[in-house]
Scaffold this active site. Structure first.
Site, PDB file in Angstrom:
ATOM      1  N   ASP A 302       0.815  -1.215   0.000  1.00  0.00           N
ATOM      2  CA  ASP A 302       0.000   0.000   0.000  1.00  0.00           C
ATOM      3  C   ASP A 302       0.856   1.276   0.000  1.00  0.00           C
ATOM      4  OD1 ASP A 302      -2.821   1.159   0.895  1.00  0.00           O
ATOM      5  OD2 ASP A 302      -1.333   2.076   2.224  1.00  0.00           O
ATOM      6  N   GLU A 372       1.271  -0.351  -4.979  1.00  0.00           N
ATOM      7  CA  GLU A 372       0.288   0.693  -5.277  1.00  0.00           C
ATOM      8  C   GLU A 372       0.972   2.045  -5.267  1.00  0.00           C
ATOM      9  OE1 GLU A 372      -1.704   2.654  -2.346  1.00  0.00           O
ATOM     10  OE2 GLU A 372      -3.526   3.051  -3.466  1.00  0.00           O
TER      11      GLU A 372
END
Ligand code: GLC
Ligand code: MG
Length: 680
Positions: A302, A372
């Protein structure tokens, strides 16, 4: 002991069988027999004598050796031996050649779409209004129905849920809202039993402010003192610099306990970890080990671009230098030169990757990593997350460019977005495509419901791994969330930035709460009112539904070599239509896609392409009535929002004559005579 001279001479009686009489003393070795003959004065060449008898079962070793050295036994034996040696060597050579000529098999993360489950919204098993791990367990059939083998589940760690799980209080525990560690282990085992892979969300950039590390850091515990980014600041004075949080306003918050400001690139309840401290790096590595040991198959990393910040803490340059500094409150107001993509970031990710790789050695246990990072027009930054031949990093960074499709829906725009990736991806790497996630409005809403099918068709026929956000396979749309219903912290800061609309409960059937929860009437976000028609159960019964078309394409992608590992070539793009083909050298069956993203119906003329046959038959149209239709290649008709998959047969390849229009990750050719793929 009797002497069997007679039988030796006659060479007819099988001595071995005489023993069956039960007299063990009758047993005589041939050698003894020969000795006896010689002792009674009969001089015979033993070889000659044995020539006169047949070998018999149970003959003693010495006799056997005499026989076996005879030419009629020895020669065939030697011939057989050398034959075996030659055959073995030939087999080894053929095997080595085949291995050397075979292209790599696709790994599991390439072979099927990745499906994103947002666990709060997928299936609620206990009726508290929030989805949970047991709920996911109940729905494993759904993945198999869609031929999906990789499932990414958004965070389910213990969390105060300020950012719905992206604020982690304990990286080694499951939040009770989602279940227990046992539920997790059972889910993982059940998924593995069905050949499904589980990708976990991993959040290295920050923790929750309730994490033990943060509590210890606030009180300046010597070990945890600089686990976070602390800077002196005056509680009522200016912030240490102009840096802003992704959710808006300053990324610095004063902490009463410690009497300093800490950095948070997201919510103030999500303090950024200090990755310049080697102990922090080690903590994160230990957590990666923890989950890999449990058997998870990969991680979605993330917000990676935020992992490091410039140590000098200088102000970031304003996008509009004339804007009064007090109005600089969003990420769009600043060039995020000092808070994202800092030197050292990739070294950290490569360290994490190396941990995954130590667990990938077991056969069929490859551990996958996707990162990401939204880099918008700086796509080269995104591409840096790919592994290279020398250093391993991501298997692929998420490709978010198609999320922009609705903003300028046209064939030219679709091609442009696809080309951002294909034109910048390092040679030989594997592409991927995302058309929805928990942070962006559903594409069915932003592009309009009429375009859902054609967007899914694009997703599933492009080269590389497609990612599908839960509900996209049935064409779910955003919900309307009133001001008072807003749950998302980003929406509380700025209503239009709320991510609640795309996080509504999955629509399984036409029952209460769309089958998301059938125990109580509570759901954490409202169910979309269209659930009676837009749901899995209804669409499974309809061969022309969004779901059935998704499933058809997912199966086709897997079964057709040209689609999952063939060439990808641009054919045409205009205000409405984007067209491309997929083909594999040596394979006559190829695919042409004609996708209309525009506002009008269109006639596409491909008569200038000699590699295409004159007549083209539609295998699948998003507009079911057109399935099976045959078009002249000069007149391929599509309505606005219609997509066609055309299967055709040809021995003429397009890619050799248009190398600048075509891409392939790893070239392979097909040899029809023996039905194999080889490197070419
Ligand atoms: C990622 C997540 C998003 C989250 C943020 C902070 O961008 O996708 O949902 O809010 O990171 O962790
Ligand atoms: Mg629940």
């Amino acid at each position: 002991m009797s002497v069997r001279k007679d039988s030796v001479e006659l060479g007819v009686t099988n001595l071995g069988f005489r023993d069956a009489d039960g007299d063990a003393s009758d047993t005589i070795s041939e050698a003894e027999s020969v000795e006896k003959q010689e002792s009674v004065g009969v001089k015979m060449d033993p070889e000659e004598k044995y020539n006169q008898m047949k070998p018999y079962a149970g003959m003693p070793k010495e006799v056997l050796l005499l026989y076996s050295s005879q030419a009629r036994y020895r020669v065939p034996r030697e011939v057989l031996f050398w034959l075996m040696v030659c055959v073995t060597l030939a087999l080894v050579a053929v095997t080595i050649t085949l291995i050397a000529l075979s292209p790599r098999c696709l790994s599991w993360w390439q072979a099927s779409p990745v499906y994103q489950v947002y666990p709060r919204s997928f299936k609620d098993s206990d009726g508290d209004g929030v989805g949970d791990l047991k709920g996911i367990m109940e729905k494993l059939d759904h993945f198999q129905y869609l031929n999906i083998k990789s499932v990414w589940i958004s965070p389910f760690y213990r969390s105060p849920m300020k950012d719905f799980g992206y604020d982690v209080e304990d990286f080694r525990d499951i939040d009770p809202l989602f279940g227990t560690m046992q539920d997790f282990e059972e889910l993982l085992a059940a998924m593995h039993d069905r050949g499904l892979k589980l990708i976990m969300d991993f959040i290295p950039n920050h923790t929750s402010d309730r994490h033990r590390w943060f509590n210890l850091s606030r009180i300046r515990d010597p070990h945890y003192d600089d686990y976070y980014v602390w800077v002196d600041c005056d509680p009522n004075g200016p912030k240490p610099n102009n840096w802003v949080s992704i959710f808006g306003n300053s990324s610095w918050t004063y902490d009463e306990v410690r009497g300093q400001c800490y950095l948070h690139q997201f919510l103030k309840e999500q303090p950024d970890l200090n990755f310049r401290n080697p102990n922090v790096v080690q903590e994160i590595i230990d957590i990666i080990h923890f989950w890999l040991k449990k058997g998870v198959d990969g991680f979605r990393m993330d917000a990676v671009k935020h992992i490091l910040e410039a140590a000098h803490l200088r102000d970031e340059p304003q996008v509009d230098p004339n804007k009064p500094p007090e109005l600089v409150t969003t990420e769009w107001d600043l060039h995020s030169d000092y808070t994202t993509s800092q030197v050292g970031l990739h070294d950290l990710l490569r360290e994490f990757r190396a941990v995954l790789d130590t667990y990938s050695r077991e056969p069929s246990k490859y551990r996958f990593m996707v990162t990401e990072s939204y880099d918008y027009d700086e796509v080269e930054k995104t591409m840096m997350y790919y592994s290279t031949h020398l250093v391993r990093e991501s298997d692929f960074p998420f490709n978010f460019y198609l999320l922009d499709l609705p903003h300028n829906a046209s064939g030219v725009w679709a091609k442009h977005l696809v080309h951002i990736w294909m034109g910048n991806m390092p040679r030989g790497e594997w592409p991927n495509w995302v058309v929805g996630n928990h942070d962006r409005h559903r594409i069915g809403s932003s592009a309009g419901p009429a375009y859902v099918r054609v967007i899914n068709m694009l997703l599933l026929t492009l080269p590389g791994t497609p990612t599908t956000y839960y509900g996209e396979e049935i064409g779910m749309e955003n919900i309307n969330v009133t001001q008072s219903e807003i749950q998302d912290p980003a929406g509380k800061y700025n209503t239009s930035a709320s991510r609640d609309p795309e996080r509504s409960p999955m629509q399984w059937n036409g029952d209460m709460n769309a089958g998301f929860n059938n125990k109580t009437n509570i759901t954490w976000l409202p169910v979309h009112p269209d659930y009676e028609t837009v749901n899995v159960e209804v669409q499974m019964k309809d061969s022309g539904s969004v779901l059935s078309q998704y499933r058809f394409l997912s199966n086709l992608r897997e079964s057709e070599l040209a689609l999952h590992r063939g060439w990808f070539c641009y054919i045409h793009a205009d205000a409405n239509v984007f067209s491309y083909l997929r083909e594999l050298d040596g394979l006559n069956r190829a695919y042409l896609m004609v996708l209309n993203f525009g506002k009008e119906s269109a006639i596409t003329d491909l008569s200038s392409i000699p590699e295409l046959p004159d007549q083209l038959m539609v295998l699948l149209s998003t507009n079911q009535v057109n399935d099976g239709k045959v078009y002249q290649k000069s007149q391929i008709q599509t309505e606005a929002g219609e997509g066609l998959v055309i299967q055709y047969s040809t021995s003429r390849r397009y890619n050799p004559n248009h190398p600048e229009e075509c891409y392939v990750s790893e070239k392979a050719c097909y040899l029809p005579t023996i039905n194999i793929l080889y490197k070419c």
